[in-house]
Design a protein around this motif. Structure first.
Motif, short mmCIF file in Angstrom:
data_model
loop_
_atom_site.label_atom_id
_atom_site.label_comp_id
_atom_site.label_asym_id
_atom_site.label_seq_id
_atom_site.Cartn_x
_atom_site.Cartn_y
_atom_site.Cartn_z
N ARG A 211 -4.31 11.18 -14.87
CA ARG A 211 -3.42 10.98 -13.74
C ARG A 211 -3.56 9.57 -13.18
N SER A 212 -2.46 8.95 -12.89
CA SER A 212 -2.50 7.64 -12.25
C SER A 212 -2.80 7.82 -10.77
N ARG A 213 -3.21 6.75 -10.14
CA ARG A 213 -3.49 6.82 -8.71
C ARG A 213 -2.22 7.08 -7.92
N MET B 198 2.20 4.20 1.17
CA MET B 198 0.83 4.64 0.88
C MET B 198 0.22 3.83 -0.24
N ALA B 199 1.02 3.53 -1.27
CA ALA B 199 0.53 2.74 -2.39
C ALA B 199 0.20 1.31 -1.97
N GLN B 200 1.04 0.74 -1.11
CA GLN B 200 0.78 -0.60 -0.60
C GLN B 200 -0.49 -0.62 0.25
N LYS B 201 -0.67 0.41 1.06
CA LYS B 201 -1.85 0.49 1.92
C LYS B 201 -3.14 0.52 1.11
N GLN B 202 -3.08 1.15 -0.08
CA GLN B 202 -4.26 1.24 -0.93
C GLN B 202 -4.34 0.12 -1.96
N GLY B 203 -3.42 -0.86 -1.85
CA GLY B 203 -3.48 -2.00 -2.73
C GLY B 203 -2.95 -1.76 -4.13
N LEU B 204 -2.19 -0.67 -4.31
CA LEU B 204 -1.65 -0.37 -5.63
C LEU B 204 -0.33 -1.09 -5.88
N LEU B 205 0.33 -1.51 -4.80
CA LEU B 205 1.55 -2.27 -4.89
C LEU B 205 1.47 -3.43 -3.91
N SER B 206 2.12 -4.52 -4.25
CA SER B 206 2.21 -5.61 -3.28
C SER B 206 3.24 -5.26 -2.24
N ASN B 207 3.27 -5.98 -1.17
CA ASN B 207 4.17 -5.66 -0.05
C ASN B 207 5.63 -5.80 -0.41
N ASP B 208 5.94 -6.51 -1.50
CA ASP B 208 7.34 -6.61 -1.90
C ASP B 208 7.72 -5.53 -2.90
N GLY B 209 6.72 -4.57 -3.19
CA GLY B 209 7.03 -3.42 -4.03
C GLY B 209 6.80 -3.65 -5.49
#
Length: 224
Positions: free
Chosen positions: A144-146, A212-223
């Protein structure tokens, strides 16, 4: 290279659609001939693995998914003769599976006492067991991915909408049919309205997941 990959993806999607259409025609032919046993067998063989995969994603527990799949198979066997073909057999199967999952959650303690072979699924029992075995074996190899783990924190209905749209590629009217609470068919105007409502809810769920993904650093703020 990107163009070639895109062409291959399109070709695969078209092949999958063609295969589904051929399967739907075969199920309908057996149904119209009054051969419910073969119609149910084709439906379960054709869609069983993806339905069980949907239940695993919905319930996040293989044991619970297996029990819900047993309920689904029983409902399929008992309910097929009354199916009115107001949707595809695939959409109807997802509606059955969703309701089976909901019943399992509502009465979990009782369901955990159901350690018995299927008694009301007739000749589908052996097929049901084979699908469970092969699907669970394949699932054990998946990591499973994060992002997938974050998705599991969403409410069950939002997870279901995401799975049906992203993983199963159902259109919005089909999703509305699956998500109908009482399983009855909607009039055209009501179906359009429900499809639009679910599309908005899907976008809200995607936005929530992205945050949620941005908050955990999985995505940058521009998506990206």
């Amino acid at each position: 290279m990107v163009s070639h990959a895109g062409s291959m993806a399109t070709a695969m999607a078209m092949t999958a659609q063609d295969n589904r259409e051929a399967l739907e025609q075969k199920i309908r032919a057996y149904f119209d001939a009054g051969d419910m046993r073969r119609a149910a067998t084709e439906l379960l063989r054709g869609y069983g693995r993806e339905i069980l995969g949907f239940l695993i994603g919905r319930l996040r527990d293989r044991g619970a998914a297996g029990e819900a799949f047993s309920l689904f198979t029983e409902d399929l066997w008992k309910g097929l003769e009354g199916f009115r073909w107001q949707s595809s057999a695939r959409v109807w199967a997802y509606a059955l599976a969703r309701h089976a999952a909901s019943r399992h959650v509502e009465d979990l303690q009782k369901r955990r006492k159901r350690h018995r072979p299927l008694s009301h699924a007739g000749p589908l029992s052996a097929i049901e067991q084979k699908i469970r075995t092969t699907t669970f074996a394949a699932a054990r190899t998946d990591t499973r991915s994060r992002i997938a783990q974050l998705r599991e924190s969403l409410p069950a209905d939002e997870q279901t909408i995401l799975i049906l749209r992203v993983n199963r590629n159902l259109d919005w009217k089909e999703i509305a049919q699956v998500m109908t609470e009482n399983g009855t068919a909607l009039e055209a105007a009501a179906l359009d309205k429900e499809a639009a409502r679910l599309r908005k809810r899907y976008q809200l769920a995607k936005d929530k997941l992205r945050r949620m993904a941005q908050k955990q650093g999985l995505l940058s703020n521009d998506g990206d």
